[in-house]
Design an enzyme around this catalytic site. Sequence first.
Site, short mmCIF file in Angstrom:
data_model
loop_
_atom_site.label_atom_id
_atom_site.label_comp_id
_atom_site.label_asym_id
_atom_site.label_seq_id
_atom_site.Cartn_x
_atom_site.Cartn_y
_atom_site.Cartn_z
N CYS A 88 -9.52 -8.98 0.94
CA CYS A 88 -9.42 -10.43 1.07
C CYS A 88 -10.60 -11.03 1.83
O CYS A 88 -10.74 -12.24 1.91
CB CYS A 88 -8.12 -10.81 1.76
N GLN A 109 0.81 -1.21 0.00
CA GLN A 109 0.00 0.00 0.00
C GLN A 109 0.85 1.27 0.00
O GLN A 109 0.43 2.31 -0.52
CB GLN A 109 -0.94 0.02 1.21
#
Length: 394
Positions: free
Chosen positions: A325, A179
Site C-alpha cells: 500500500c 496473509q
Amino acid sequence: MKRIYLDHAATSPVAPAVVEEMMPYYKEAFGNPSSIHHFGREARRGLDSARESISSAINARFDEIIFTSGGTESDNLAVIGYATAHKEKGRHLITTEIEHHGILHAFEYLETQGFEVTYLAVDESGRITVEQVKQALREDTIFVSVMFGNNEVGTVQPIFGIGRLLTDHTAVFHTDAVQAFGMEEIDVRKLNVDMMSVSAHKINGPKGIGFLYLKAGLSVSPALYGGEQERKRRAGTENVAAVAGMKKAVQLTLDKRIQKRETYEKYRDIILNTFEEQDLTFYVNGSSDDRMPHILNVSFPGANVESMLTNLDIAGVAVSSGSACTAGSVQPSHVLSAMFPDDPERSQSAIRFSFGEGLTEEDVLYAAKQTANTVKRLVKQQEVAHDGTSKKST
C-alpha cells in the site's frame, strides 16, 4: 532476462485452474444472481456453491460469509460497521500498532467520530501478548481487532489466546487473516473469532474479491446502500465469476497448505544460508518462532532500501520494502518503526521476500546471490562516500 517474483505477499499470480473456474460465469452463466430466470438461477447456484465451500473450509455457517471486494473492504465493514452499529454499548476499541492500513485508517476515522482507540505496542519480534489485551479491556470496550499474521514481517499473533480471553467479555473479536489464510490452520469456532477478513488475490485468486466472516447473531452497519444482496449487509450485484474463482483458490491453497509451508521454509533457509556464506551483515525482522513461512523481512545496515529495490529490479528480482500500500513511495515501515522505535535504520534498510506458487529453489538461490551482490556493492559505495565526506570535513 529471467525475472523472479518474490513479492507474493503483495499479490499472487492467478492459478490457471482458477481462471478456468471463472470462465463459465463470463460466457454461459452470466446472469444476475438476483434474477429468477434460468440465467439468474445458474449464477445463484454458483454463488451458493462458493459460499457453502468457503464456509465449510473455516468451519463457519453458510450465512456467516459476506462477499466483499477484498481485504480492505472486509476490514472496514468489520471495524467501522460494528462500531457504528453498536456505539450505544460503548466507545472504546482495541487494536495493535502494526495492523494493515485497512485496519489502522478505519480506527483513525472512528476516532474522529468520538471513539477512543487503544493501540497495543509490540515487542521487537512484532508480537503482542494476551495479557496486554486483558490489561487494555474496559467495561465500555466493544471491539478488538488483532491481525492473524503480519504482512510485512510475518509474525503470528496469539489469536487463540485472545479469543479465549474474550469469551468472558462482551467485546467482539475480529482478525485480519489476509496473509495467514492458506498458511495457518484456521477454524473460526476453535479460534473463538467473531469476524475474520480474507482476500483472494493473496492465494492465487482474482483481485477485487474477498470475504468477511461474520458470526451469526452479530450485526454491522452496511458501508454500501442499494439492493438487498448479501442479506442486506453488502449492497451491489455480486461478482459471481470472481467468487467462483475465490472458491477454487481456497480449495487449492488449503489442499497444499502443509506442502507449501515445508517448501517455503526451504526457500527461507536458502536465502539466509546464502547471506551467511557471503558474509553479509544482516538482521532478520520478526519472530523466529511465531511466524508464517512465506514472509522473510531482512535489514541490511548501510544499504538504502530504495537503492536495493531498484538494483534488484534491474537484475530481474522483484521484492518489496514491505506493505504494497506504500508502493511508489518508499517510506519508513510503520511496522518496523513500532518494533524498533529507537533504530530508524532497521526500517530504512529492510526488504521483504515473500514466496508463492511458481518459484523453484534455483530461482530463490539466484535471487539470494543477486541480493548479496547488490548489498555488498551498495554498502561499499556508502562507505566510500562516507570516507570522502570525512576527509573533506577534516
